[in-house]
Each structure stands twice: as structure tokens, then as C-alpha cells.
Design a protein around this motif. Structure first.
Motif, short mmCIF file in Angstrom:
data_model
loop_
_atom_site.label_atom_id
_atom_site.label_comp_id
_atom_site.label_asym_id
_atom_site.label_seq_id
_atom_site.Cartn_x
_atom_site.Cartn_y
_atom_site.Cartn_z
N GLU A 1 -2.40 -6.41 17.68
CA GLU A 1 -0.98 -6.06 17.80
C GLU A 1 -0.38 -5.73 16.42
OE1 GLU A 1 2.92 -8.62 18.72
OE2 GLU A 1 1.58 -8.45 20.46
N GLN A 2 -0.71 -6.51 15.41
CA GLN A 2 -0.22 -6.24 14.06
C GLN A 2 -0.73 -4.90 13.54
OE1 GLN A 2 -1.75 -9.99 12.52
NE2 GLN A 2 0.32 -10.53 11.82
N ILE A 3 -2.02 -4.62 13.75
CA ILE A 3 -2.61 -3.35 13.29
C ILE A 3 -1.95 -2.18 14.01
CG2 ILE A 3 -4.73 -1.98 13.17
CD1 ILE A 3 -4.54 -4.34 11.19
N LYS A 4 -1.77 -2.32 15.32
CA LYS A 4 -1.13 -1.26 16.10
C LYS A 4 0.27 -0.97 15.54
CE LYS A 4 0.32 0.08 20.68
NZ LYS A 4 1.19 -0.39 21.71
N LYS A 5 1.03 -2.01 15.25
CA LYS A 5 2.39 -1.85 14.72
C LYS A 5 2.35 -1.17 13.34
CE LYS A 5 6.83 -2.54 14.85
NZ LYS A 5 7.65 -1.68 15.66
N MET A 6 1.43 -1.58 12.48
CA MET A 6 1.32 -0.97 11.15
C MET A 6 0.96 0.51 11.27
SD MET A 6 -0.34 -3.80 8.60
CE MET A 6 -1.26 -4.86 9.69
N LYS A 7 0.02 0.84 12.16
CA LYS A 7 -0.37 2.24 12.35
C LYS A 7 0.78 3.06 12.91
CE LYS A 7 -5.35 1.73 12.60
NZ LYS A 7 -6.58 1.99 13.34
N GLU A 8 1.57 2.47 13.80
CA GLU A 8 2.75 3.17 14.34
C GLU A 8 3.76 3.43 13.22
OE1 GLU A 8 4.07 0.54 17.45
OE2 GLU A 8 2.61 1.32 18.90
N ASN A 9 3.96 2.44 12.36
CA ASN A 9 4.88 2.62 11.23
C ASN A 9 4.39 3.70 10.28
OD1 ASN A 9 6.68 0.70 12.18
ND2 ASN A 9 5.80 -0.95 10.96
N LEU A 10 3.09 3.74 10.01
CA LEU A 10 2.52 4.78 9.15
C LEU A 10 2.69 6.16 9.78
CD1 LEU A 10 -0.72 3.08 7.82
CD2 LEU A 10 1.33 3.65 6.52
N GLU A 11 2.48 6.25 11.08
CA GLU A 11 2.66 7.53 11.78
C GLU A 11 4.12 7.99 11.71
OE1 GLU A 11 1.88 11.00 13.46
OE2 GLU A 11 0.38 9.57 12.80
N LYS A 12 5.03 7.06 11.85
CA LYS A 12 6.45 7.39 11.75
C LYS A 12 6.78 7.92 10.35
CE LYS A 12 11.06 5.46 12.30
NZ LYS A 12 11.86 4.27 12.55
N LEU A 13 6.23 7.28 9.33
CA LEU A 13 6.43 7.75 7.95
C LEU A 13 5.85 9.15 7.77
CD1 LEU A 13 5.67 4.53 5.87
CD2 LEU A 13 7.89 5.64 6.17
N ARG A 14 4.67 9.41 8.36
CA ARG A 14 4.06 10.75 8.28
C ARG A 14 4.97 11.80 8.90
NH1 ARG A 14 -0.54 8.10 9.95
NH2 ARG A 14 -2.00 7.77 8.27
N GLU A 15 5.50 11.47 10.08
CA GLU A 15 6.39 12.41 10.78
C GLU A 15 7.64 12.70 9.98
OE1 GLU A 15 7.04 10.53 14.56
OE2 GLU A 15 4.99 10.95 15.26
N GLU A 16 8.12 11.71 9.23
CA GLU A 16 9.32 11.86 8.41
C GLU A 16 9.00 12.44 7.03
OE1 GLU A 16 10.92 7.91 8.32
OE2 GLU A 16 11.62 8.00 10.39
N GLY A 17 7.71 12.65 6.74
CA GLY A 17 7.32 13.16 5.44
C GLY A 17 7.43 12.16 4.32
N LYS A 18 7.43 10.88 4.66
CA LYS A 18 7.62 9.82 3.67
C LYS A 18 6.34 9.06 3.35
CE LYS A 18 12.41 8.99 5.00
NZ LYS A 18 13.32 8.01 5.58
N ASN A 19 5.24 9.38 4.03
CA ASN A 19 3.97 8.70 3.77
C ASN A 19 3.21 9.47 2.71
OD1 ASN A 19 1.95 6.82 4.02
ND2 ASN A 19 0.89 7.97 5.60
N ILE A 20 3.59 9.26 1.46
CA ILE A 20 3.05 10.04 0.36
C ILE A 20 2.12 9.16 -0.48
CG2 ILE A 20 3.65 11.31 -1.74
CD1 ILE A 20 6.39 11.85 -0.34
N ILE A 21 0.94 9.67 -0.75
CA ILE A 21 0.02 8.96 -1.64
C ILE A 21 0.14 9.62 -3.01
CG2 ILE A 21 -2.38 8.41 -2.17
CD1 ILE A 21 -2.96 8.51 0.82
#
Length: 148
Positions: free
Chosen positions: A126-146
Motif C-alpha cells: 500500500e505504501q509503495i502504491k501510494k508513493m508510485k501514484e505520487n510520483l506519477e502525479k508529479l510526472r503529469e505536472e512536470g515536477k518530477n525532475i531529476i
């Protein structure tokens, strides 16, 4: 230390005869004696090759790295040693957290695999699923920048 007018000074660590061991979480199937090096796809974005290898001095951070890595392979935590200078990871140091509490580092130089952590306890599904969902949301918003 390197400094410029817009960032916090970088901390460099140079390997010595008595090398510091770091952790690297991934799904890549590697062997003791192999080198983790630049030139391959990142664990977190398809079709992106990074200029640095990322490691941590804490097991918990490496566990997250393995759990969040893309791909279908088994999650692995490798014990690695630097082959040359390393520096604080700019993705977390003073950007998301003050200082470097995750003890995360990066280098353009390879890390030699000297062992593998065989038994470790990860986060719940459940924790991993939530973290991956949050990362996907950041990607969609263009905020998941390395920063690399």
C-alpha cells in the motif's frame, strides 16, 4: 569544495584505502565484482540515461530506490564502493531536505559491487502504491525532475 553563486557548496568525498560502503537499490541483476556505471537507463524514467550513479549510506533510502525502480526484475540492494570522487545528491540535498539526512550521494564514476543485502524489510504494498501514484502525479505536472 566547489561553490557558485546560486547553490550550496558541494561536499566531495574521495575513496581511500579503507573504502566507505554504500547501498544501491535497483532491479538490475548484477554480480559481485560488476561495476554500476553511467550509460544505462535510469531506474526511474524510461529511455533516459543519467550522467551520475546514485547511492546512499542508509539502507532505508536504498530500499526505497529498489522498490520504486521501474522494470520487472527482483528488487535488489547492492553494497558498493566508490572508485573515485562522489558528491552530495543534488536531488535531495538542500532541495527537499535541509542538509543531507538521507545520506544520498552521486558520482560520474563507477561503483564496484562488493556485496548484496540478502534480507531486508521493505515498505508495505500500500505504501509503495501510494508513493508510485505520487510520483506519477508529479510526472503529469512536470515536477518530477531529476537534477543530473
Amino acid at each position: 569544495m566547489d561553490t557558485d553563486k546560486t547553490t550550496t557548496p558541494k561536499t566531495h568525498h574521495t575513496p581511500t584505502l579503507f573504502a566507505q560502503t554504500y547501498f544501491h537499490g535497483t532491479k538490475a541483476d548484477l554480480k559481485i565484482g560488476d561495476y554500476i556505471q553511467v550509460g544505462f537507463n535510469t531506474n526511474y524514467e524510461e529511455n533516459r540515461v543519467l550522467k551520475h550513479i546514485y547511492v546512499s549510506a542508509t539502507l532505508n533510502t536504498a530500499i526505497l530506490g529498489a522498490e520504486l525502480a521501474s522494470g520487472t526484475g527482483r528488487e535488489r540492494i547492492y553494497l558498493v564502493e566508490a572508485t573515485d570522487e562522489i558528491e552530495d545528491d543534488p536531488n535531495v540535498t538542500d532541495k527537499k531536505f535541509p542538509g543531507n539526512p538521507t545520506k544520498s550521494y552521486c558520482s560520474k564514476h563507477p561503483f564496484k559491487i562488493v556485496g548484496e543485502v540478502a534480507v531486508w524489510h521493505g515498505n508495505s504494498a500500500e505504501q509503495i502504491k501510494k508513493m508510485k501514484e505520487n510520483l506519477e502525479k508529479l510526472r503529469e505536472e512536470g515536477k518530477n525532475i531529476i537534477l543530473d
